[in-house]
Design an enzyme around this catalytic site. Structure first.
Site, PDB file in Angstrom:
ATOM      1  N   GLY A  11     -34.137   1.412 -11.186  1.00  0.00           N
ATOM      2  CA  GLY A  11     -33.436   1.498 -12.934  1.00  0.00           C
ATOM      3  C   GLY A  11     -32.731  -0.379 -13.123  1.00  0.00           C
ATOM      4  O   GLY A  11     -33.463  -1.216 -12.397  1.00  0.00           O
ATOM      5  N   LEU A  70     -27.049   4.198  -9.749  1.00  0.00           N
ATOM      6  CA  LEU A  70     -27.243   5.591 -10.524  1.00  0.00           C
ATOM      7  C   LEU A  70     -26.545   4.696 -11.761  1.00  0.00           C
ATOM      8  O   LEU A  70     -25.247   4.907 -12.285  1.00  0.00           O
ATOM      9  CB  LEU A  70     -27.330   6.159  -9.966  1.00  0.00           C
ATOM     10  CG  LEU A  70     -27.742   7.025  -8.408  1.00  0.00           C
ATOM     11  CD1 LEU A  70     -27.883   8.071  -7.566  1.00  0.00           C
ATOM     12  CD2 LEU A  70     -29.400   7.078  -9.545  1.00  0.00           C
ATOM     13  N   TYR A 122     -16.758   7.435 -21.194  1.00  0.00           N
ATOM     14  CA  TYR A 122     -17.842   6.387 -19.958  1.00  0.00           C
ATOM     15  C   TYR A 122     -16.736   5.565 -18.699  1.00  0.00           C
ATOM     16  O   TYR A 122     -17.059   5.936 -18.101  1.00  0.00           O
ATOM     17  CB  TYR A 122     -18.307   5.352 -21.057  1.00  0.00           C
ATOM     18  CG  TYR A 122     -19.080   3.987 -19.842  1.00  0.00           C
ATOM     19  CD1 TYR A 122     -20.741   4.665 -19.360  1.00  0.00           C
ATOM     20  CD2 TYR A 122     -18.706   2.557 -20.059  1.00  0.00           C
ATOM     21  CE1 TYR A 122     -21.257   3.784 -19.693  1.00  0.00           C
ATOM     22  CE2 TYR A 122     -19.471   2.101 -18.899  1.00  0.00           C
ATOM     23  CZ  TYR A 122     -21.118   2.137 -18.515  1.00  0.00           C
ATOM     24  OH  TYR A 122     -21.084   1.873 -17.733  1.00  0.00           O
ATOM     25  N   LYS A 126     -16.262   6.248 -14.868  1.00  0.00           N
ATOM     26  CA  LYS A 126     -16.671   5.078 -14.683  1.00  0.00           C
ATOM     27  C   LYS A 126     -15.588   5.164 -12.746  1.00  0.00           C
ATOM     28  O   LYS A 126     -15.299   4.942 -11.984  1.00  0.00           O
ATOM     29  CB  LYS A 126     -16.579   4.241 -15.255  1.00  0.00           C
ATOM     30  CG  LYS A 126     -17.956   3.737 -16.085  1.00  0.00           C
ATOM     31  CD  LYS A 126     -19.405   3.948 -14.368  1.00  0.00           C
ATOM     32  CE  LYS A 126     -20.716   4.193 -15.247  1.00  0.00           C
ATOM     33  NZ  LYS A 126     -21.851   3.767 -14.736  1.00  0.00           N
ATOM     34  N   ARG A 157     -32.452   0.526 -26.132  1.00  0.00           N
ATOM     35  CA  ARG A 157     -31.545   1.062 -26.325  1.00  0.00           C
ATOM     36  C   ARG A 157     -31.145   0.071 -27.224  1.00  0.00           C
ATOM     37  O   ARG A 157     -30.864  -1.105 -27.360  1.00  0.00           O
ATOM     38  CB  ARG A 157     -30.181   0.852 -25.397  1.00  0.00           C
ATOM     39  CG  ARG A 157     -30.762   1.584 -23.883  1.00  0.00           C
ATOM     40  CD  ARG A 157     -29.524   1.345 -22.670  1.00  0.00           C
ATOM     41  NE  ARG A 157     -30.192   2.352 -21.633  1.00  0.00           N
ATOM     42  CZ  ARG A 157     -29.029   2.359 -20.683  1.00  0.00           C
ATOM     43  NH1 ARG A 157     -27.826   1.978 -20.216  1.00  0.00           N
ATOM     44  NH2 ARG A 157     -29.465   2.756 -19.340  1.00  0.00           N
TER      45      ARG A 157
END
Length: 210
Positions: A11, A70, A122, A126, A157
């Site tokens: 990533g 990740l 989200y 987290k 994005r």
């Protein structure tokens, strides 16, 4: 010398972490489990894995420290459940496997606003992954909470591109915690946390990453 496991090495942040780790003389061996093969390096062990069936007793899980970068988006994952699996279940599986084999330090990429009690998927996810990994009692646990991550992604994005453009214009007059968090700065913070392994739980907030 530290043996470091990097989860999420392909990533935006993970790629930089991997490059820095391979150049860091304090790190003797780097383990980077990925879905497809990485370029070879004499200091790199690159097991090919399926995160949906991550082995908990593999020899390659044996390390001193873990950096976990990740993560995905709800749009890319395709559903709330798929997003939760990538951003919560995968990091937790890595943490459990490494801790069972003696890992002493864990550094996690989370996000500004992480809150297990949030109504937002989200932020809630987290917060929940932070808490789940905390329950494993790593002697050293560092949570890095960036704002919008700045850098060149492999994927496009649109919403993040627009937000990044706006923040770059207004960044100089915004509080530091609201500014873009460069991926380079996040990677450096993760490496230092993993190698130094300060005892206890630590949070590195977005204002320290701008």
């Amino acid at each position: 010398m530290t043996t470091l496991l990097i989860a999420g090495a392909t990533g935006l942040v993970g790629r930089i972490v991997l490059a820095k780790a391979l150049d860091d003389p304090r790190i003797g061996q780097v383990i980077a489990p990925t879905r497809s093969a990485l370029p070879t390096n004499p200091r790199l062990t690159n097991p090919i894995v399926d995160y949906d069936a991550l082995p908990q007793d593999a020899d390659w899980c044996r390390c001193d420290a873990v950096i976990c970068a990740l993560g995905t988006t709800r749009a890319k994952a395709g559903s709330d459940a798929a997003f939760f699996r990538v951003d919560h279940d995968y990091p937790l599986a890595v943490a459990q496997a490494a801790r069972a084999q003696g890992a002493q330090a864990f550094a996690l990429v989370s996000a500004i606003g992480a809150d297990a009690g949030s109504r937002l998927l989200y932020n809630r996810t987290k917060g929940e992954v932070e808490a789940s990994i905390a329950a494993l009692d790593f002697p050293s646990y560092t949570i890095v909470r960036p704002g919008l991550i700045g850098g060149d992604r492999d994927e496009f994005r649109p919403a993040e591109r627009v937000s990044e453009a706006i923040l770059r214009v207004f960044g100089p007059v915004l509080p530091r915690g609201w500014r873009i968090s460069p991926a380079e700065n996040i990677a450096s913070a993760l490496i230092e946390a993993a190698v130094a392994a300060p005892p206890g739980r630590h949070v590195i907030s977005a204002d320290r990453l701008a």
